[in-house]
Design a protein around this motif. Structure first.
Motif, PDB file in Angstrom:
ATOM      1  N   ILE A 146       0.846  -1.196   0.000  1.00 33.13           N
ATOM      2  CA  ILE A 146       0.000   0.000   0.000  1.00 33.13           C
ATOM      3  C   ILE A 146       0.884   1.250   0.000  1.00 33.13           C
ATOM      4  CG2 ILE A 146      -1.774   1.299   1.221  1.00 33.13           C
ATOM      5  CD1 ILE A 146      -2.770  -1.321   0.053  1.00 33.13           C
ATOM      6  N   LYS A 147       0.664   2.100  -0.995  1.00 32.97           N
ATOM      7  CA  LYS A 147       1.410   3.355  -1.098  1.00 32.97           C
ATOM      8  C   LYS A 147       0.514   4.583  -0.952  1.00 32.97           C
ATOM      9  CE  LYS A 147       4.855   1.367  -4.256  1.00 32.97           C
ATOM     10  NZ  LYS A 147       5.496   1.487  -5.602  1.00 32.97           N
ATOM     11  N   ASN A 148      -0.798   4.375  -1.102  1.00 38.72           N
ATOM     12  CA  ASN A 148      -1.742   5.485  -1.101  1.00 38.72           C
ATOM     13  C   ASN A 148      -2.928   5.172  -0.183  1.00 38.72           C
ATOM     14  OD1 ASN A 148      -0.240   6.222  -3.644  1.00 38.72           O
ATOM     15  ND2 ASN A 148      -1.443   4.501  -4.428  1.00 38.72           N
ATOM     16  N   ILE A 149      -3.405   6.176   0.542  1.00 38.60           N
ATOM     17  CA  ILE A 149      -4.581   6.000   1.393  1.00 38.60           C
ATOM     18  C   ILE A 149      -5.578   7.113   1.079  1.00 38.60           C
ATOM     19  CG2 ILE A 149      -5.478   5.700   3.725  1.00 38.60           C
ATOM     20  CD1 ILE A 149      -2.650   5.062   4.670  1.00 38.60           C
ATOM     21  N   ILE A 150      -6.797   6.698   0.738  1.00 40.56           N
ATOM     22  CA  ILE A 150      -7.883   7.639   0.477  1.00 40.56           C
ATOM     23  C   ILE A 150      -8.864   7.555   1.646  1.00 40.56           C
ATOM     24  CG2 ILE A 150      -9.745   8.290  -1.093  1.00 40.56           C
ATOM     25  CD1 ILE A 150      -8.263   6.717  -3.302  1.00 40.56           C
ATOM     26  N   PHE A 151      -9.109   8.692   2.288  1.00 37.48           N
ATOM     27  CA  PHE A 151      -9.998   8.739   3.447  1.00 37.48           C
ATOM     28  C   PHE A 151     -11.319   9.433   3.117  1.00 37.48           C
ATOM     29  CE2 PHE A 151      -5.764   8.704   5.447  1.00 37.48           C
ATOM     30  CZ  PHE A 151      -5.920   7.745   6.446  1.00 37.48           C
ATOM     31  N   PHE A 164      -7.633  17.117  -1.890  1.00 38.29           N
ATOM     32  CA  PHE A 164      -8.793  17.216  -1.014  1.00 38.29           C
ATOM     33  C   PHE A 164     -10.026  17.290  -1.905  1.00 38.29           C
ATOM     34  CE2 PHE A 164     -11.476  19.462   2.143  1.00 38.29           C
ATOM     35  CZ  PHE A 164     -11.078  18.860   3.336  1.00 38.29           C
ATOM     36  N   TYR A 165     -10.660  16.121  -2.131  1.00 43.28           N
ATOM     37  CA  TYR A 165     -11.748  16.023  -3.098  1.00 43.28           C
ATOM     38  C   TYR A 165     -13.115  16.007  -2.413  1.00 43.28           C
ATOM     39  CZ  TYR A 165      -8.188  14.704  -6.568  1.00 43.28           C
ATOM     40  OH  TYR A 165      -7.103  14.681  -7.406  1.00 43.28           O
ATOM     41  N   TYR A 224       3.016   7.456   2.995  1.00 42.36           N
ATOM     42  CA  TYR A 224       1.900   7.229   2.079  1.00 42.36           C
ATOM     43  C   TYR A 224       1.462   8.549   1.444  1.00 42.36           C
ATOM     44  CZ  TYR A 224       1.648   3.091   5.049  1.00 42.36           C
ATOM     45  OH  TYR A 224       1.957   1.954   5.762  1.00 42.36           O
ATOM     46  N   ARG A 225       0.917   8.445   0.249  1.00 41.28           N
ATOM     47  CA  ARG A 225       0.239   9.594  -0.357  1.00 41.28           C
ATOM     48  C   ARG A 225      -1.180   9.606   0.190  1.00 41.28           C
ATOM     49  NH1 ARG A 225       0.905   9.324  -6.746  1.00 41.28           N
ATOM     50  NH2 ARG A 225       0.018  11.436  -6.561  1.00 41.28           N
ATOM     51  N   LEU A 226      -1.602  10.728   0.722  1.00 42.10           N
ATOM     52  CA  LEU A 226      -2.889  10.807   1.405  1.00 42.10           C
ATOM     53  C   LEU A 226      -3.876  11.664   0.623  1.00 42.10           C
ATOM     54  CD1 LEU A 226      -1.686  11.392   5.096  1.00 42.10           C
ATOM     55  CD2 LEU A 226      -2.041   9.217   3.895  1.00 42.10           C
ATOM     56  N   PHE A 227      -5.118  11.177   0.548  1.00 34.65           N
ATOM     57  CA  PHE A 227      -6.173  11.871  -0.187  1.00 34.65           C
ATOM     58  C   PHE A 227      -7.457  11.867   0.631  1.00 34.65           C
ATOM     59  CE2 PHE A 227      -3.198   9.909  -3.071  1.00 34.65           C
ATOM     60  CZ  PHE A 227      -2.942  10.896  -4.018  1.00 34.65           C
ATOM     61  N   LEU A 228      -8.230  12.931   0.502  1.00 33.37           N
ATOM     62  CA  LEU A 228      -9.571  12.957   1.079  1.00 33.37           C
ATOM     63  C   LEU A 228     -10.571  12.850  -0.056  1.00 33.37           C
ATOM     64  CD1 LEU A 228     -11.023  13.772   3.996  1.00 33.37           C
ATOM     65  CD2 LEU A 228     -11.895  15.577   2.509  1.00 33.37           C
ATOM     66  N   LEU A 229     -11.599  12.026   0.139  1.00 27.77           N
ATOM     67  CA  LEU A 229     -12.654  11.859  -0.860  1.00 27.77           C
ATOM     68  C   LEU A 229     -13.985  11.775  -0.129  1.00 27.77           C
ATOM     69  CD1 LEU A 229     -13.424  11.447  -3.841  1.00 27.77           C
ATOM     70  CD2 LEU A 229     -13.177   8.987  -3.466  1.00 27.77           C
ATOM     71  N   SER A 230     -14.767  12.854  -0.226  1.00 24.15           N
ATOM     72  CA  SER A 230     -15.973  12.945   0.589  1.00 24.15           C
ATOM     73  C   SER A 230     -17.181  13.396  -0.207  1.00 24.15           C
ATOM     74  CB  SER A 230     -15.725  13.953   1.732  1.00 24.15           C
ATOM     75  OG  SER A 230     -16.884  14.154   2.505  1.00 24.15           O
TER      76      SER A 230
END
Length: 203
Positions: free
Chosen positions: A2-7, A132-133, A97-103
């Motif tokens: 795992i290299k990326n986490i989308i929250f 930040f999506y 990790y590369r971190l992203f928000l998806l809401s």
């Protein structure tokens, strides 16, 4: 690996009372949620309708004061525990990790969040992510698979290297169809600060 986490945001970082808006609307005399109302809500959440038109729809249909509608709409939003922000900031600072928000978040809700949390807290939260999506800004909403494809494509992410964290099973199920790893976090049982305890593939 795992290299990326989308929250997700709601019930991952900020606590929600998912029935509060329905209860508040019922107190205003609206107890039956129709298909038309859900379609309007989805259009608004995708950014295809302005806040003014969204509020006007319910105001005209039910003759409810606009301020009461806004308060009812925002009743779902609760507190944002500081320990979750601290955890996120430490994770971001580690650069592992590369971190992203998806809401699925609309304009009214995000403005309430900004005002409630304050500029500094909100910016600290937002700045912990590479991207930040919010659904109303990108014109997609979960659980439609095209929202995940959008994030993967926009950031050159591989599904098999990505973990998606969300509290709704319909959302994690649709993401997993694309080969994305998922954690269906259960509010009140799990906490995002337990990310590594609950997801051994990250260790």
């Amino acid at each position: 690996m795992i290299k990326n986490i989308i929250f997700d945001f709601g019930d991952i970082f900020i606590n929600l009372d998912k029935m509060a808006t329905f209860k508040a609307m019922a107190e205003l005399g609206v107890s039956n949620i129709t298909e038309e109302m859900m379609q309007i809500y989805h259009q608004y959440e995708k950014g295809f309708m302005s806040t003014e038109d969204f509020i006007k729809f319910f105001h005209n249909k039910f003759n409810i004061p606009k301020t009461d509608l806004v308060n009812a709409w925002n009743a779902v939003l609760l507190d944002f525990p500081k320990e979750r922000l601290s955890f996120l900031q430490e994770l971001s600072a580690s650069k592992k990790y590369r971190l992203f928000l998806l809401s699925n978040t609309n304009d009214l809700h995000i403005k309430w969040v900004q005002n409630s949390l304050g500029v500094q807290f909100y910016n600290d939260f937002k700045n912990a992510f590479e991207q930040f999506y919010l659904s109303h800004e990108i014109n997609f909403r979960k659980p439609d698979t095209n929202i995940y494809e959008f994030v993967l494509n926009e950031n050159s992410l591989k599904a098999e290297e990505t973990l998606f964290v969300d509290d709704l099973e319909e959302n994690t199920n649709s993401a997993s169809q694309l080969g994305i790893h998922t954690w269906n976090l259960t509010p009140g049982v799990d906490d995002v600060t337990e990310l590594f305890e609950k997801n051994k593939q990250l260790l």
